[in-house]
Design a protein around this motif. Structure first.
Motif, PDB file in Angstrom:
ATOM      1  N   LYS A 808      51.975  33.017  38.036  1.00 21.07           N
ATOM      2  CA  LYS A 808      50.665  32.418  38.187  1.00 21.07           C
ATOM      3  C   LYS A 808      50.191  32.517  39.659  1.00 21.07           C
ATOM      4  O   LYS A 808      49.253  32.749  40.047  1.00 21.07           O
ATOM      5  N   LYS A 809      51.342  32.465  40.584  1.00 19.84           N
ATOM      6  CA  LYS A 809      50.987  32.722  41.956  1.00 19.84           C
ATOM      7  C   LYS A 809      50.382  34.199  42.204  1.00 19.84           C
ATOM      8  O   LYS A 809      49.464  34.170  43.004  1.00 19.84           O
ATOM      9  N   LEU A 810      50.920  35.022  41.516  1.00 20.59           N
ATOM     10  CA  LEU A 810      50.252  36.492  41.470  1.00 20.59           C
ATOM     11  C   LEU A 810      49.057  36.427  40.804  1.00 20.59           C
ATOM     12  O   LEU A 810      47.981  37.206  41.567  1.00 20.59           O
ATOM     13  N   LEU A 811      48.684  35.875  39.935  1.00 21.30           N
ATOM     14  CA  LEU A 811      47.275  35.887  39.357  1.00 21.30           C
ATOM     15  C   LEU A 811      46.290  35.198  40.356  1.00 21.30           C
ATOM     16  O   LEU A 811      45.165  35.406  40.164  1.00 21.30           O
ATOM     17  N   TYR A 812      46.604  34.138  41.167  1.00 24.83           N
ATOM     18  CA  TYR A 812      45.937  33.646  41.965  1.00 24.83           C
ATOM     19  C   TYR A 812      45.785  34.484  43.313  1.00 24.83           C
ATOM     20  O   TYR A 812      44.497  34.666  43.836  1.00 24.83           O
ATOM     21  N   LEU A 813      46.755  34.776  43.710  1.00 25.97           N
ATOM     22  CA  LEU A 813      46.905  35.495  45.151  1.00 25.97           C
ATOM     23  C   LEU A 813      46.324  36.905  45.232  1.00 25.97           C
ATOM     24  O   LEU A 813      45.610  37.491  46.279  1.00 25.97           O
ATOM     25  N   VAL A 814      46.726  37.753  44.330  1.00 27.10           N
ATOM     26  CA  VAL A 814      46.235  39.073  44.303  1.00 27.10           C
ATOM     27  C   VAL A 814      44.887  39.317  44.297  1.00 27.10           C
ATOM     28  O   VAL A 814      44.271  40.028  45.454  1.00 27.10           O
ATOM     29  N   PRO A 815      44.112  38.714  43.370  1.00 26.73           N
ATOM     30  CA  PRO A 815      42.768  38.960  43.658  1.00 26.73           C
ATOM     31  C   PRO A 815      42.108  38.145  44.921  1.00 26.73           C
ATOM     32  O   PRO A 815      40.921  38.828  45.537  1.00 26.73           O
ATOM     33  N   ARG A 816      42.807  37.240  45.366  1.00 32.27           N
ATOM     34  CA  ARG A 816      42.325  36.652  46.727  1.00 32.27           C
ATOM     35  C   ARG A 816      42.516  37.472  47.798  1.00 32.27           C
ATOM     36  O   ARG A 816      41.765  37.577  48.943  1.00 32.27           O
ATOM     37  N   LEU A 817      43.705  38.255  47.835  1.00 33.09           N
ATOM     38  CA  LEU A 817      44.112  39.005  48.973  1.00 33.09           C
ATOM     39  C   LEU A 817      43.710  40.481  48.867  1.00 33.09           C
ATOM     40  O   LEU A 817      43.336  41.116  50.139  1.00 33.09           O
ATOM     41  N   PHE A 818      43.510  40.907  47.619  1.00 32.84           N
ATOM     42  CA  PHE A 818      43.191  42.529  47.552  1.00 32.84           C
ATOM     43  C   PHE A 818      41.915  42.337  46.714  1.00 32.84           C
ATOM     44  O   PHE A 818      41.742  42.484  45.398  1.00 32.84           O
ATOM     45  N   PRO A 819      40.639  42.843  47.494  1.00 35.65           N
ATOM     46  CA  PRO A 819      39.432  42.828  46.632  1.00 35.65           C
ATOM     47  C   PRO A 819      39.535  44.119  45.412  1.00 35.65           C
ATOM     48  O   PRO A 819      38.908  43.883  44.506  1.00 35.65           O
ATOM     49  N   GLU A 820      40.242  45.087  45.792  1.00 31.07           N
ATOM     50  CA  GLU A 820      40.193  45.945  44.719  1.00 31.07           C
ATOM     51  C   GLU A 820      40.839  45.806  43.363  1.00 31.07           C
ATOM     52  O   GLU A 820      40.564  46.226  42.350  1.00 31.07           O
ATOM     53  N   ALA A 821      41.645  44.482  43.501  1.00 30.07           N
ATOM     54  CA  ALA A 821      42.350  44.075  42.225  1.00 30.07           C
ATOM     55  C   ALA A 821      41.135  43.135  41.584  1.00 30.07           C
ATOM     56  O   ALA A 821      41.517  43.030  40.149  1.00 30.07           O
ATOM     57  N   VAL A 896      43.514  33.494  55.031  1.00 30.56           N
ATOM     58  CA  VAL A 896      43.430  34.819  55.344  1.00 30.56           C
ATOM     59  C   VAL A 896      41.984  35.587  55.156  1.00 30.56           C
ATOM     60  O   VAL A 896      41.783  36.386  55.726  1.00 30.56           O
ATOM     61  N   LEU A 897      41.449  34.611  54.582  1.00 30.92           N
ATOM     62  CA  LEU A 897      39.684  35.217  54.245  1.00 30.92           C
ATOM     63  C   LEU A 897      38.920  34.309  55.331  1.00 30.92           C
ATOM     64  O   LEU A 897      39.262  33.156  55.641  1.00 30.92           O
ATOM     65  N   ARG A 902      35.596  34.042  51.872  1.00 33.55           N
ATOM     66  CA  ARG A 902      35.925  33.172  50.902  1.00 33.55           C
ATOM     67  C   ARG A 902      34.802  32.711  49.857  1.00 33.55           C
ATOM     68  O   ARG A 902      35.159  32.601  48.840  1.00 33.55           O
ATOM     69  N   GLN A 903      33.519  32.687  50.468  1.00 31.41           N
ATOM     70  CA  GLN A 903      32.457  32.381  49.488  1.00 31.41           C
ATOM     71  C   GLN A 903      32.384  33.515  48.581  1.00 31.41           C
ATOM     72  O   GLN A 903      31.987  33.329  47.328  1.00 31.41           O
ATOM     73  N   GLU A 904      32.253  34.688  48.955  1.00 31.42           N
ATOM     74  CA  GLU A 904      32.387  35.913  48.135  1.00 31.42           C
ATOM     75  C   GLU A 904      33.258  35.990  46.879  1.00 31.42           C
ATOM     76  O   GLU A 904      33.140  35.847  45.771  1.00 31.42           O
ATOM     77  N   TYR A 905      34.586  35.555  47.373  1.00 25.98           N
ATOM     78  CA  TYR A 905      35.818  35.686  46.357  1.00 25.98           C
ATOM     79  C   TYR A 905      35.431  34.265  45.456  1.00 25.98           C
ATOM     80  O   TYR A 905      35.743  34.601  44.145  1.00 25.98           O
TER      81      TYR A 905
END
Length: 1389
Positions: A808-821, A896-897, A902-905
């Motif tokens: 679940k950490k990956l489900l939360y962090l990967v889209p947050r850190l990598f917009p291509e995800a 990191v954003l 952060r608003q866009e995410y």
């Protein structure tokens, strides 16, 4: 002539002259010439006494010269020189002179020599300065020895008679000097044998002299005197032993037995005289044995005053350790020349023929057992003979003798003689017992034991009860009679049978029960070690003596200690008892826990060094075996490591607790570091040639080894948390890979809920840039490792390998850190897996984690089919509430954003990800209201403690420090504004009611505890801040009624009345910002109606009845909010006058302020009564300088009969008074109390105010004004009224008593206040009276009212109702009320 000339010039002793002549080299005829010269000299000097004096005081120089001359002689000259010895020469000369004197006097030469000898002895003995001294000094002893040497020379010449000397000496001395007699005996002049045998009166003086010499102690520096004293005593005793006068020693022995308990030096000195090596040299062995046997008989039979009952009672105090040391020493001295059989035979003879002193007999037996190892078997044989003889002839004396001797042996301990329990069981416990031959023998034994009961110590009674003698079933009643008698005696002694030890040692009878239990444990462990089985005694005790076994034996056995590296006998014994289910599980768990705590407290690096070294070597060996591919041996090595861990860190049944790594013991911290380091190294070694799916089960076995030791597992978890929190940035890739694999194995090894894995997942933080990057790398490694291990498993089986929290950490962090995800690949529908080209082999997936481009690894894993398939499982879905929880943990200043990113995410996550996602997958199912509910819940209940709503900026779009709460609030505002713009006018307000419903559900009724009330206040505070960020018009619905648009705010008014009221302070007003915000919403909503002003007036009138809190709050803050509302109305309704009700509110405010300045009555403006009262309250409450004007205003208002305004005003001031009572810092309570008293004086004749303060009663309709206070304040109103009424005047009380309902209401208020006090809710203020005083005064006031009131003041039902309510709370009040019930009444009443 030369000799004469020399003598005339200087007198020189005779011996000196002889020595001087001896300096010349002797010639063969020198002896004869010397004698002739001496004779000539004596003829010139014939003083015999002076000559004796010279013999006793030889010149040292002369003696030395003579000795030197002797050394220079050759052997041929020795014989001639011996004749030239000065003493021999002097003896010859003295003998010649004695003969000459005897011839001249006509007496015998013996008489002359004795007379001269006695004179010299008297002179030597008369020089004693201390008259109490019993022996010569050193110088006197030297003189005496020289004198005795001379006497021997005279005796050889026949000129000295020793017997005449003794006769003359005894005639002058009544108490001869023993030292003198000793030296006479020593020099063989007069033997002690002759003295003792010839002197018939020796028995009269010798014992006294011996006693005196024993009692005298030489000075400490006179060691020679001490030795001579012992020699004198030993010699005299030795002679007495061999002589017919040995009875003299009986008196000495009796004297010793009298003083032995004093343990003085005299007794010890006498004991030394009986040493066989000292006095046995002059006595034959037979004579010495006869004498020692005689002494033993004397000891056994001396003063036989103690009876058998005395011996039974006092026997415990007659052991070697407790008896006098002198007595035991004497027994040892006397017994040393005998064998044990001889001693016991002699003892038996004495016991059979004499009355004995039982103390001396039993002390002797103890001494014999202690000092002679062979005595045990001999005594056992004697006991068998005694018992056989006793039961053969029913001899009671032999039976009691056997019991006393057996008990005496047992008193000395198990190492000396068998315990009394063992002896009694062996002698009487079986069919072969001495008593088992006949009924008569059994009766004989039981009769004997019964006779002993009144005298026996309790430990023997316990033995007889717990180990009774064998009794045939037919005669069981005989035994039960004795058992009953023994138990009765124990009850009288307040002793318990259960306190008896398993291996009872009677010698420990005076010891503590804990000491006895310790002995039992020690012996039980020893027996278990030798036999390998649990002793039968222990098993019997666990069944038949369970209280002792559980409360005495097991606590000592399970005493916490540091476990040895290798299991010892005690550990094995405990394990055997546990397997036999003899140790309760809770007690065993507590024992293990205590051992562990003791190790934590007392463990030090020095003590734990050896086990740590062993553990380190074993872990290194395991890594080597794993690298060599020796799988079976590596798994076997894990078993050895597990055993070492169980010794170093004993396990516990405690669950994993919330402890910090810094609080771990140093030993545990070192062990945990070794374990984690070894696992990481082993993973790298094992992964060099094989991916995880091709490795053996070493990882699973490694982790399972820790799961068996919960305390060690807890230490590992705490250490991992510390690493993730404090040292995440310093962990190298190898560490991250190893720890990730470790967590993956924890997931697979845990049965049931993965509590440990979840705890570790929560420790992986995502609040900052650093923690996010670390969390991604750790989660990627763990998930990749798990997917690789379970590559061939179904998605349902994959959950056994992949940690769900890190997934679940990956489900939360990967889209947050990598917009291509965030971009969904073409061809992928919904949330299903991606294309088939991503189904790489597990080895390739694991190889990515060891590369340098970790970003490439993350994206590769994100698009992997196995990763995407896991999202189909509910446990691996990150729902919207969990996403909000993670987002709120992010710190905006270290994110990191950027703010825009952060608003866009967040907008992507809310609108594109979770809004369309089905609810069963954690989304909102396309329902904006569900999205709104989640957002509202998140911003109202921030999960982190750092979240403080007071310090947050809720303005949208602003960047600031703290959490992302402002950002999520902005998302809520966006959602609300979108809903407002998109909905039709006729349906406006639906979202507002929905939000109010959500808040109402969060504030559902709960217990009335303080925590519940505080939780409600915090929730309402958070909601009010959210409320201020939302458009106020959304809470006012516009609906069509009879063809026209009207404002519907019923939900809002209900929300204020039921929720806002409960969280209001005691003053009973809403915050100013909330009040103006809601009134602005009313003006906005009214603007959409056909007649805005009229609609405002209508809603305002509705609020007067259903929501007085908002109405009073508007009056309270009108001065601040009126400009805002007027300006808004002007903008909304250009040119239209202000609503009438709001104009009346302004008029009431001006009217009240004018009365404060000038109390001249001005016409009361129309309007709601509550508005008028609140205006007056606001005008006068602010200061005390207008009190006189307030009285005049009250008088004017009373004239125009505005009762309802005064009643409402009283309620508002009572609220102020109560608020000040609840605030210990409030100092204006006296002012509020004055206002209340003035109002009560005006309203005393009216009953309207009585019902106002009884509105909380269920059978009364609540007054609208009471809906503006919280339930807590409403419940405390009776206390405030009681505090006010008791301070009113007597005239007020008399007038109030005539008002209908006053007595009834006052009694109910008192009972309610008393209930508050009993419930602990009575308010206490430093400036007010104590609660007890308030109650006492109120009670007296109520009692006086009841006594003054006539019986007809209340109806029968009211009197009975008051009595029923007060029966349990105040019996005195109930009794007073009952008098009115018994009062005779008129029939129609």
């Amino acid at each position: 002539m030369s000799l004469q000339a020399r003598r005339g010039s200087q007198k020189r002793p005779f011996c000196s002259l002889l020595a001087g002549h001896g300096l010349k080299k002797p010639k063969p005829d020198d002896g004869e010439r010397l004698q002739e010269a001496a004779v000539q000299l004596l003829e010139q000097n014939q003083n015999l006494y002076s000559l004796f004096q010279e013999l006793q005081n030889p010149d040292p120089c002369g003696m030395i010269c003579f000795q030197n001359m002797e050394q220079n002689r050759n052997p041929e000259q020795n014989q001639a020189a011996s004749d030239a010895d000065p003493l021999n020469v002097a003896g010859l000369l003295v003998g010649s002179e004695l003969r000459r004197q005897a011839d001249r006097r006509g007496v015998s030469v013996g008489a002359v020599s004795v007379k001269t000898m006695l004179d010299r002895l008297e002179e030597i003995a008369g020089r004693r300065e201390d008259k109490l001294r019993q022996m010569f000094t050193s110088s006197q002893r030297v003189q005496l020895q020289v004198l005795l040497e001379a006497s021997k020379l005279l005796l050889c010449q026949g000129v000295f008679c020793p017997r005449l000397l003794w006769a003359e000496y005894r005639r002058d001395q009544k108490h001869p000097d023993l030292e003198l007699l000793y030296f006479l005996h020593l020099y063989n002049i007069l033997t002690l044998d002759y003295i003792i045998e010839s002197d018939d009166a020796v028995a009269s003086w010798l014992p006294g002299q011996l006693k005196a010499l024993c009692c005298w102690t030489p000075p400490q520096e006179e060691e020679e005197t001490r030795q001579v004293q012992q020699e004198v005593l030993s010699t005299v005793v030795g002679v007495l032993v061999a002589s017919p006068r040995s009875s003299v020693l009986d008196e000495l022995l009796h004297w010793f037995l009298d003083i032995e308990e004093e343990r003085d030096e005299a007794a010890e000195r006498w004991i030394q005289t009986l040493d066989a090596s000292l006095c046995g040299g002059s006595v034959s062995p037979e004579a010495l044995q006869r004498f020692f046997a005689h002494c033993l008989t004397q000891i056994f039979t001396w003063n036989p005053q103690l009876t058998v009952s005395d011996a039974v009672t006092s026997q415990n105090d007659w052991t070697v350790a407790k008896a006098g040391r002198c007595l035991t020493s004497l027994c040892c001295k006397l017994a040393v020349i005998f064998s044990v059989e001889q001693l016991l035979h002699h003892l038996q003879q004495v016991l059979e023929t004499h009355e004995v002193n039982w103390k001396h007999v039993l002390v002797f037996v103890s001494t014999l057992l202690v000092y002679d190892q062979s005595a045990q078997s001999s005594l056992s044989e004697l006991l068998c003979r005694l018992l056989s003889s006793a039961f053969g002839g029913y001899d009671l004396e032999k039976l009691i003798t056997a019991f006393l001797l057996a008990r005496q042996g047992a008193l000395e301990g198990a190492g000396v003689f068998p315990s009394y329990t063992d002896w009694f069981k062996m002698s009487f416990g079986g069919r072969s017992g001495f008593h088992a031959g006949s009924k008569k023998s059994l009766v004989f034994l039981l009769k004997f034991l019964s006779d002993l009961v009144p005298f026996e110590p309790p430990q023997y009674l316990k033995v007889h009860i717990l180990h009774p003698p064998f009794v045939p079933p037919k005669l069981r009643s005989l035994l039960m009679e004795y058992v009953t008698l023994a138990k009765t005696r124990l009850a009288d002694l307040q002793e318990s049978v259960e306190d008896m030890g398993l291996y009872e040692d009677v010698s420990a009878a005076g010891a503590s029960l804990q000491s006895q239990a310790a002995q039992d444990v020690e012996k039980a462990v020893c027996l278990f070690e030798s036999s390998g089985r649990i002793p039968a005694t222990v098993m019997e005790a666990s069944i038949f003596r369970r209280p002792y076994f559980l409360t005495r034996f097991l606590p000592v056995l399970l005493k916490p200690r540091a476990f040895p590296l290798k299991a010892d006998a005690q550990m094995n014994f405990i394990e055997a008892l546990k397997q036999a289910e003899k140790i309760p599980a809770a007690q065993y768990s507590q024992y293990v826990e205590s051992c562990q705590k003791q190790r934590q407290q007392s463990g030090s690096p020095r003590r734990s060094g050896a086990p740590l070294a062993v553990l380190q070597e074993q872990l290194q060996e395991f890594t080597k075996l794993l690298a060599a591919g020796r799988d079976p041996e590596s798994l076997a090595q894990l078993s050895r490591i597990s055993h070492t861990l169980s010794v170093v860190c004993p396990g516990s049944d405690d669950p994993v607790g919330p402890a910090a790594a810094s609080s771990l013991p140093e030993l545990h911290l070192k062990v945990v570091d070794l374990i984690l380091q070894s696992f990481c190294q082993s993973l790298l070694v094992a992964s060099r040639g094989n991916p995880p799916n091709r490795q053996n089960l070493w990882g699973s076995r490694f982790v399972c080894m820790l799961l068996d030791n919960r305390q060690l597992l807890s230490s590992v978890i705490h250490r991992l948390k510390d690493l993730f929190h404090q040292q995440a940035a310093s962990l190298k890739p190898a560490h991250i890979l190893g720890l990730a694999a470790f967590i993956s194995h924890l997931q697979a090894a845990q049965p049931g809920p993965a509590l440990v894995e979840e705890a570790l997942g929560s420790a992986v933080l995502t609040g900052s840039r650093t923690s996010m990057l670390f969390s991604v790398r750790l989660a990627v490694a763990a998930v990749s490792y798990g997917l690789c291990r379970g590559h061939s498993a179904s998605p349902q089986r994959l959950q056994d390998f992949v940690p769900r929290s890190l997934y679940k950490k990956l489900l939360y962090l990967v889209p947050r850190l990598f917009p291509e995800a965030r971009i969904r690949p073409e061809g992928q529908g919904g949330d299903g897996p991606t294309g088939g080209h991503l189904g790489d082999g597990p080895a390739l997936l694991w190889s990515f984690t060891d590369g340098t481009s970790w970003i490439k690894t993350v994206l590769h894993l994100w698009r992997h089919a196995s990763f995407q398939q896991l999202q189909q499982l509910q446990l691996y879905q990150l729902c919207f509430s969990e996403w909000l929880h993670e987002e709120l943990r992010v710190q905006r200043n270290s994110d990191v954003l950027s703010d825009a990113e952060r608003q866009e995410y967040q907008q992507w996550a809310c609108w594109e990800l979770y809004l369309p996602r089905p609810e069963e997958q954690g989304g909102c199912g396309g329902d904006p209201r569900a999205l709104c509910s989640h957002l509202l819940t998140a911003v109202m209940e921030p999960p982190s403690r750092e979240m403080n709503l007071e310090n947050l900026d809720f303005s949208p779009g602003l960047s600031g420090t703290g959490t992302c709460l402002p950002d999520l609030l902005s998302r809520l505002q966006e959602l609300v504004y979108e809903a407002e713009v998109g909905e039709l006018r006729g349906r406006r307000g639906g979202l507002g009611d929905f939000l109010l419903q959500v808040v109402s559900e969060k504030c559902s009724p709960s217990s009335g505890s303080i925590s519940s009330r505080l939780s409600l206040e915090r929730t309402m505070e958070a909601w009010n801040r959210v409320l201020l960020a939302l458009p106020p018009v959304m809470f006012f619905k516009i609906k069509a009624v009879a063809g026209r648009s009207v404002v519907d705010c019923s939900q809002l008014l209900q929300h204020i009345t039921h929720l806002q009221r409960k969280a209001c302070p005691p003053a009973g007003v809403l915050p100013c910002v909330v009040t103006v915000h809601l009134l602005k919403g009313l003006l906005f909503a009214a603007g959409h109606c056909g007649r805005p002003a009229a609609e405002v007036d209508r809603v305002w009138s509705l609020m007067s009845a259903s929501c007085p809190l908002l109405l009073v709050s508007a009056v309270r803050w009108w001065q601040q909010i009126s400009p805002v509302l007027a300006s808004l109305w002007t903008r909304l309704q250009d040119g239209e006058p202000f609503p009438e009700q709001l104009q009346l509110l302004s008029a009431c405010r001006l009217w009240a302020c004018s009365l404060r300045a000038d109390p001249v009555l001005v016409q009361i403006p129309p309007g709601p009564v509550l508005v008028q009262a609140a205006s007056l309250h606001g005008a006068f409450r602010s200061g005390a300088e207008h009190q006189q004007n307030f009285r005049e205003v009250l008088d004017r208002l009373r004239e125009v009969e505005n009762q309802q305004v005064l009643v409402s005003l009283l309620f508002l001031f009572v609220m102020d008074f109560l608020s000040e009572l609840l605030d210990p810092q409030e100092k204006s309570s006296e002012r509020s109390k004055w206002f209340c008293s003035e109002l009560l004086a005006v309203l005393v004749n009216s009953a309207d105010w009585l019902l106002l303060f009884r509105s909380n009663e269920p059978d009364l309709e609540p007054d609208p004004v009471t809906l503006m206070v919280s339930d807590d304040c409403s419940r405390l109103m009776p206390w405030a009224i009681c505090s006010l009424l008791q301070q009113q005047s007597a005239a007020f009380h008399q007038r109030a008593l005539r008002v209908p309902g006053f007595l009834y209401s006052t009694t109910l208020w008192y009972l309610a206040a008393l209930q508050l006090f009993l419930d602990g809710e009575a308010p206490a203020s430093a400036r007010q009276a104590e609660p007890t005083r308030v109650l006492d005064r109120t009670k007296q006031f109520v009692l006086s009212l009841i006594r003054q009131a006539p019986a007809a003041a209340l109806s029968c039902s009211q009197w009975r109702q008051l009595e029923t309510r007060s029966a349990d709370l105040d019996p005195e009040l109930a009794a007073t009320l009952s008098l009115h019930l018994d009062h005779p009444r008129v029939g129609f009443l």
